[in-house]
Scaffold this active site. Structure first.
Site, PDB file in Angstrom:
ATOM      1  N   ILE A 189       0.853  -1.208   0.000  1.00  0.00           N
ATOM      2  CA  ILE A 189       0.000   0.000   0.000  1.00  0.00           C
ATOM      3  C   ILE A 189       0.881   1.249   0.000  1.00  0.00           C
ATOM      4  CG2 ILE A 189      -1.888   1.265   1.109  1.00  0.00           C
ATOM      5  CD1 ILE A 189      -2.794  -1.306   2.407  1.00  0.00           C
ATOM      6  N   SER A 232      -3.385   0.512   8.914  1.00  0.00           N
ATOM      7  CA  SER A 232      -3.005  -0.804   9.448  1.00  0.00           C
ATOM      8  C   SER A 232      -4.185  -1.493  10.136  1.00  0.00           C
ATOM      9  CB  SER A 232      -1.869  -0.647  10.469  1.00  0.00           C
ATOM     10  OG  SER A 232      -0.849   0.195   9.966  1.00  0.00           O
ATOM     11  N   HIS A 262     -14.419  -2.078  10.596  1.00  0.00           N
ATOM     12  CA  HIS A 262     -13.853  -2.652   9.375  1.00  0.00           C
ATOM     13  C   HIS A 262     -13.683  -4.154   9.577  1.00  0.00           C
ATOM     14  CE1 HIS A 262     -11.789  -2.757   5.620  1.00  0.00           C
ATOM     15  NE2 HIS A 262     -10.599  -3.015   6.118  1.00  0.00           N
TER      16      HIS A 262
HETATM   17  N1  LIG Z   1      -7.822  -0.247   6.433  1.00  0.00           N
HETATM   18  C1  LIG Z   1      -7.997  -0.940   5.329  1.00  0.00           C
HETATM   19  O1  LIG Z   1      -9.032  -0.829   4.664  1.00  0.00           O
HETATM   20  C2  LIG Z   1      -6.905  -1.863   4.846  1.00  0.00           C
HETATM   21  C3  LIG Z   1      -6.952  -2.416   3.546  1.00  0.00           C
HETATM   22  C4  LIG Z   1      -5.918  -3.244   3.144  1.00  0.00           C
HETATM   23  C5  LIG Z   1      -4.844  -3.518   4.006  1.00  0.00           C
HETATM   24  N2  LIG Z   1      -4.845  -2.967   5.253  1.00  0.00           N
HETATM   25  C6  LIG Z   1      -3.737  -3.196   6.196  1.00  0.00           C
HETATM   26  O2  LIG Z   1      -2.664  -2.301   5.886  1.00  0.00           O
HETATM   27  C7  LIG Z   1      -1.442  -2.840   6.404  1.00  0.00           C
HETATM   28  C8  LIG Z   1      -0.355  -2.759   5.333  1.00  0.00           C
HETATM   29  O3  LIG Z   1      -0.680  -3.590   4.228  1.00  0.00           O
HETATM   30  P1  LIG Z   1       0.385  -3.817   3.042  1.00  0.00           P
HETATM   31  O4  LIG Z   1      -0.279  -4.717   2.056  1.00  0.00           O
HETATM   32  O5  LIG Z   1       0.977  -2.540   2.611  1.00  0.00           O
HETATM   33  O6  LIG Z   1       1.513  -4.653   3.840  1.00  0.00           O
HETATM   34  P2  LIG Z   1       3.052  -4.830   3.461  1.00  0.00           P
HETATM   35  O7  LIG Z   1       3.551  -6.001   4.248  1.00  0.00           O
HETATM   36  O8  LIG Z   1       3.236  -4.853   1.985  1.00  0.00           O
HETATM   37  O9  LIG Z   1       3.726  -3.478   4.025  1.00  0.00           O
HETATM   38  C9  LIG Z   1       3.764  -3.167   5.370  1.00  0.00           C
HETATM   39  C10 LIG Z   1       5.123  -2.536   5.647  1.00  0.00           C
HETATM   40  O10 LIG Z   1       5.143  -2.071   7.010  1.00  0.00           O
HETATM   41  C11 LIG Z   1       6.495  -2.142   7.410  1.00  0.00           C
HETATM   42  N3  LIG Z   1       6.686  -2.011   8.854  1.00  0.00           N
HETATM   43  C12 LIG Z   1       6.637  -2.960   9.818  1.00  0.00           C
HETATM   44  N4  LIG Z   1       6.927  -2.420  11.021  1.00  0.00           N
HETATM   45  C13 LIG Z   1       7.128  -1.100  10.821  1.00  0.00           C
HETATM   46  C14 LIG Z   1       7.436  -0.009  11.670  1.00  0.00           C
HETATM   47  N5  LIG Z   1       7.591  -0.180  12.987  1.00  0.00           N
HETATM   48  N6  LIG Z   1       7.578   1.203  11.120  1.00  0.00           N
HETATM   49  C15 LIG Z   1       7.416   1.404   9.795  1.00  0.00           C
HETATM   50  N7  LIG Z   1       7.121   0.402   8.938  1.00  0.00           N
HETATM   51  C16 LIG Z   1       6.974  -0.829   9.440  1.00  0.00           C
HETATM   52  C17 LIG Z   1       6.944  -3.493   6.870  1.00  0.00           C
HETATM   53  O11 LIG Z   1       8.369  -3.625   6.856  1.00  0.00           O
HETATM   54  C18 LIG Z   1       6.298  -3.496   5.492  1.00  0.00           C
HETATM   55  O12 LIG Z   1       7.196  -3.028   4.483  1.00  0.00           O
HETATM   56  C19 LIG Z   1      -1.789  -4.250   6.870  1.00  0.00           C
HETATM   57  O13 LIG Z   1      -1.975  -4.257   8.280  1.00  0.00           O
HETATM   58  C20 LIG Z   1      -3.107  -4.552   6.168  1.00  0.00           C
HETATM   59  O14 LIG Z   1      -3.886  -5.516   6.835  1.00  0.00           O
HETATM   60  C21 LIG Z   1      -5.845  -2.154   5.672  1.00  0.00           C
END
Ligand SMILES: NC(=O)c1ccc[n+]([C@@H]2O[C@H](COP(=O)([O-])OP(=O)(O)OC[C@H]3O[C@@H](n4cnc5c(N)ncnc54)[C@H](O)[C@@H]3O)[C@@H](O)[C@H]2O)c1
Length: 312
Positions: free
Chosen positions: A14, A122, A178
């Protein structure tokens, strides 16, 4: 006016798409932040995107970093730090991993970007945005969660496809937490003002609602990880509402202090986003069925929140 500074915390799927959209829409300078182990990923994505500006003509700077000092002074933070779902997992299964991550992010955000407008993405969304606000002590105007815009987009798309109508004409709103008991609000759903119930049968609407509720899981099942294009677009719509003072009415996770009868939790409700952040929570009338669904959804949000509160 100086270019705005957009901090993207998490440079994963994302985060990368958020950066792409922010650059394409020329929203400002973008800082793509990740943990030290992923710093090169953040730097690589940033460099790739910055090179694309030679073609688009966008003057924005794009930086990749694992140093919070580089994010300092951001006008807006969009937080995707944490792990996404794998097939078979619910959003709530992510609490144990993502709770310490959101706390780490909150502590750094408070220190380096105390004035930023913050959009949390997140998962589990309602609990993570709650914890971010609690930990930073920021006002509810400054901290909002993205879910309703995405869930509403999914709902609108399924309705448009069913009707063979233009997506531009469909107005759809999903409220509540959500999770799988989110609340698609049929009484406010229209095709250019025509109530949706006049256009689609009850049974068909029920199956579209079911697909909407499981919309995230459907994509996780197909790709093995969470959606990222529509989540990024949804968050950018919220960011633009703030950056350009658009006063948009959007369904977002907001901190409730008695609105809709709920207190001390984040849940999806219609809010107005403008330069002041979440400027207003709009209380709309719901029918009895919608109220009952909202109550169930709030109960589910509260359950996850109880787990979060116990571990403070
Ligand atoms: N709210 C919504 O509608 C919605 C929709 C889709 C996904 N999400 C959520 O969004 C989040 C991210 O999804 P994604 O597909 O990008 O995941 P992803 O794994 O591709 O990216 C997440 C990133 O966060 C980084 N990270 C971990 N700890 C960290 C920290 N302390 N500081 C900074 N960065 C850190 C990781 O290294 C990783 O690169 C997930 O929790 C997912 O479930 C929410």
């Amino acid at each position: 006016m100086a270019r705005r500074k957009i901090g993207l915390i998490g440079a994963g799927n994302i985060g990368g798409e958020l950066a792409n959209l922010a650059v394409a829409k020329q929203l400002g300078d973008v800082v793509l932040f990740d943990i030290p182990q992923k710093e090169n990923l953040a730097k690589g994505k940033a460099l790739d995107l910055e090179q694309s500006t030679a073609l688009s003509g966008c003057d924005a700077r794009v930086t990749g970093t694992s140093n919070w000092a580089d994010v300092a002074g951001a006008d807006i933070l969009i937080i995707t730090a944490g792990i996404p779902r794998k097939p078979g997992q619910s959003r709530d299964d992510l609490v144990a991993t993502n709770l310490p991550i959101i706390r780490d992010v909150a502590d750094n955000a408070k220190k380096h970007c105390p004035d930023a407008f913050v959009i949390v993405i997140s998962n589990p969304l309602d609990a993570m945005v709650y914890e971010f606000k609690r930990r930073t002590g920021a006002s509810r105007q400054k901290v909002v969660g993205m879910a309703g815009v995405l869930d509403s987009a999914r709902f609108a798309l399924f309705l448009a496809r069913e009707l063979n109508a233009s997506i531009k004409d469909v107005r759809a709103m999903v409220l509540g937490g959500h999770g799988d008991d989110m609340v698609p609000v049929l009484s406010y759903c229209t095709v250019n003002g025509v109530p949706i119930r006049q256009l689609i049968s009850k049974d068909k609407l029920a199956s579209i609602i079911d697909r909407t509720r499981k919309g995230g899981g459907e994509i996780v099942g197909l790709m093995g990880t969470s959606a990222y294009y529509a989540p990024a677009s949804s968050s950018i719509a919220m960011a633009e509402a703030f950056l350009f003072d658009q006063k948009r009415l959007l369904p977002c996770a907001a901190y409730l202090e008695g609105e809709y009868g709920y207190k001390d939790l984040y849940m999806g409700v219609p809010v107005v986003i403008g330069a002041g952040g979440v400027e207003k929570i709009v209380e709309i009338e719901l029918d009895d069925e919608e109220k009952a669904m909202l109550k169930k959804s709030a109960g589910s949000v509260q359950q996850v929140l109880d787990v979060v509160k116990k571990s403070t």
